[in-house]
Design an enzyme around this catalytic site. Sequence first.
Site, PDB file in Angstrom:
ATOM      1  N   GLU A   1       0.805  -1.230   0.000  1.00 29.16           N
ATOM      2  CA  GLU A   1       0.000   0.000   0.000  1.00 29.16           C
ATOM      3  C   GLU A   1       0.838   1.279   0.000  1.00 29.16           C
ATOM      4  OE1 GLU A   1      -2.908  -0.451   3.142  1.00 29.16           O
ATOM      5  OE2 GLU A   1      -3.874  -2.115   2.123  1.00 29.16           O
TER       6      GLU A   1
ATOM      7  N   GLU B   1      -5.643 -10.721  -2.329  1.00 38.71           N
ATOM      8  CA  GLU B   1      -6.527 -10.597  -1.151  1.00 38.71           C
ATOM      9  C   GLU B   1      -7.986 -10.562  -1.591  1.00 38.71           C
ATOM     10  OE1 GLU B   1      -5.335  -7.409   1.490  1.00 38.71           O
ATOM     11  OE2 GLU B   1      -3.209  -7.790   1.142  1.00 38.71           O
TER      12      GLU B   1
HETATM   13  C1  XIL Z   1      -6.650  -7.091   7.566  1.00 34.73           C
HETATM   14  C2  XIL Z   1      -6.987  -8.328   8.390  1.00 34.73           C
HETATM   15  O1  XIL Z   1      -7.793  -9.177   7.595  1.00 34.73           O
HETATM   16  C3  XIL Z   1      -7.707  -7.936   9.654  1.00 34.73           C
HETATM   17  O2  XIL Z   1      -7.902  -9.087  10.483  1.00 34.73           O
HETATM   18  C4  XIL Z   1      -6.922  -6.875  10.413  1.00 34.73           C
HETATM   19  O3  XIL Z   1      -7.674  -6.447  11.530  1.00 34.73           O
HETATM   20  C5  XIL Z   1      -6.619  -5.694   9.511  1.00 34.73           C
HETATM   21  O4  XIL Z   1      -5.941  -6.155   8.347  1.00 34.73           O
HETATM   22  N1  XIL Z   1      -5.039  -5.009   3.209  1.00 34.73           N
HETATM   23  C6  XIL Z   1      -4.033  -5.832   3.677  1.00 34.73           C
HETATM   24  C7  XIL Z   1      -4.325  -6.812   4.741  1.00 34.73           C
HETATM   25  O5  XIL Z   1      -2.927  -5.839   3.105  1.00 34.73           O
HETATM   26  O6  XIL Z   1      -3.233  -7.028   5.587  1.00 34.73           O
HETATM   27  C8  XIL Z   1      -5.529  -6.391   5.569  1.00 34.73           C
HETATM   28  O7  XIL Z   1      -5.835  -7.444   6.487  1.00 34.73           O
HETATM   29  C9  XIL Z   1      -6.699  -6.068   4.675  1.00 34.73           C
HETATM   30  C10 XIL Z   1      -6.357  -4.925   3.759  1.00 34.73           C
END
Ligand code: XIL
Length: 377
Positions: free
Chosen positions: A160, A265
């Site tokens: 990010e 994701e």
């Molecule tokens: C999220 C997790 O799923 C949650 O459990 C946590 O509270 C916050 O992070 N982008 C990412 C991930 O790269 O690491 C994030 O994961 C979701 C958004």
Amino acid sequence: MKKHLFCYFASALLAASCSSAKEGQQVATVKDHFKDDFLIGAAIPVRHINGEDPKADSIVSLHFNSIVAENCMKNEVLQPREGEFFWDDADKFVKYGEDRDMAIIGHTLIWHSQLAPWFTVDKDGNDVSPEVLKQRMKDHIYAVVGRYKGRVKGWDVVNEAIEDDGSYRKSPFYRILGEEYIPLAFQYAHEADPEAELYINDYSMFNPRKREAYVRIVNDLKKQGLRIDGIGMQSHIGMDYPALDEYEKSIVDFSGTGCNVMITELDMSALPTVQMSADVGSMAKMSPEERKEAMKKFDVYPDGLPEEVSKQWNDRMAQVVALYKKHADKISRVTWWGTTDGMSWKNGFPIPGRTDYPLLFDRNYNLKPFMAEIIEN
Ligand code: XIL
């Protein structure tokens, strides 16, 4: 080319009763179906690794051939205080993947979020100098990547880094080191495990400005002679975004850099899309009563997804997966951000307390119809 299937069980049966498959029979699985296309991954939470969700465990063992750490490899978890590492969960996560012969993905090394509070500041809370931050990044990356050398297939090195307008996110890393923090992170990761694949990862990668920014960054890294293997498109998507043609352009352009494209994701919210600043910002200021009223607009299916919406969700997801299949020569992995709807982070984000339906398996551990149909044929 498909796929040594001797028998197919209805999707409802798949998750619940894989252990009841008679000897010699084989169930159709998602990972087998896509085995010539891309890896099929799932993000794994700690409770799953700890054996607290055995049904999710059966699903993952049966249908997926790659895992990524949902939280247990993030900076704030692994190094909560300088020089104090917490490895227990990450060790178990890696072993879980090895026991099942899976491609293990590390997430994530350098990210502004879930970053230990000490990491970029001195004891008075002021930004550390560029030299100190470089050293901390190097120490962290060496420790983490070094510990799992030869065991973790690839790392989300930087997560990010870019804003929606294509500019660099003004994170502490950027504020202190400028653009240089990205090549440095890749250099350190490569030094720590020369064999590991290295990825850059972000959300809204269908956005043309982000697309251009990442193509530029990746080409620059390559010009500098640094290793980068993959561009991760997080793909937290919704029913009304992205436009699939923009999504496709990013897949094509990212692949044009010579990197693998990874869907890292994946989840698709079935709920009305929330405008981050307008909606979430205004809710934060509401009284509990006002909030309860406002939730009716955002948490629209607390008791189950209506048939019609479920069909729309499944139809759109079938299109999304068809797009991945079309570009299977460019995409090396499709990872879902979780397994079942009940465990998805989307139930708590961007508005806490909603009931969402974004993943490949429903709350009863059943494979969603669109995928059951794909792997059946
Ligand atoms: C999220 C997790 O799923 C949650 O459990 C946590 O509270 C916050 O992070 N982008 C990412 C991930 O790269 O690491 C994030 O994961 C979701 C958004």
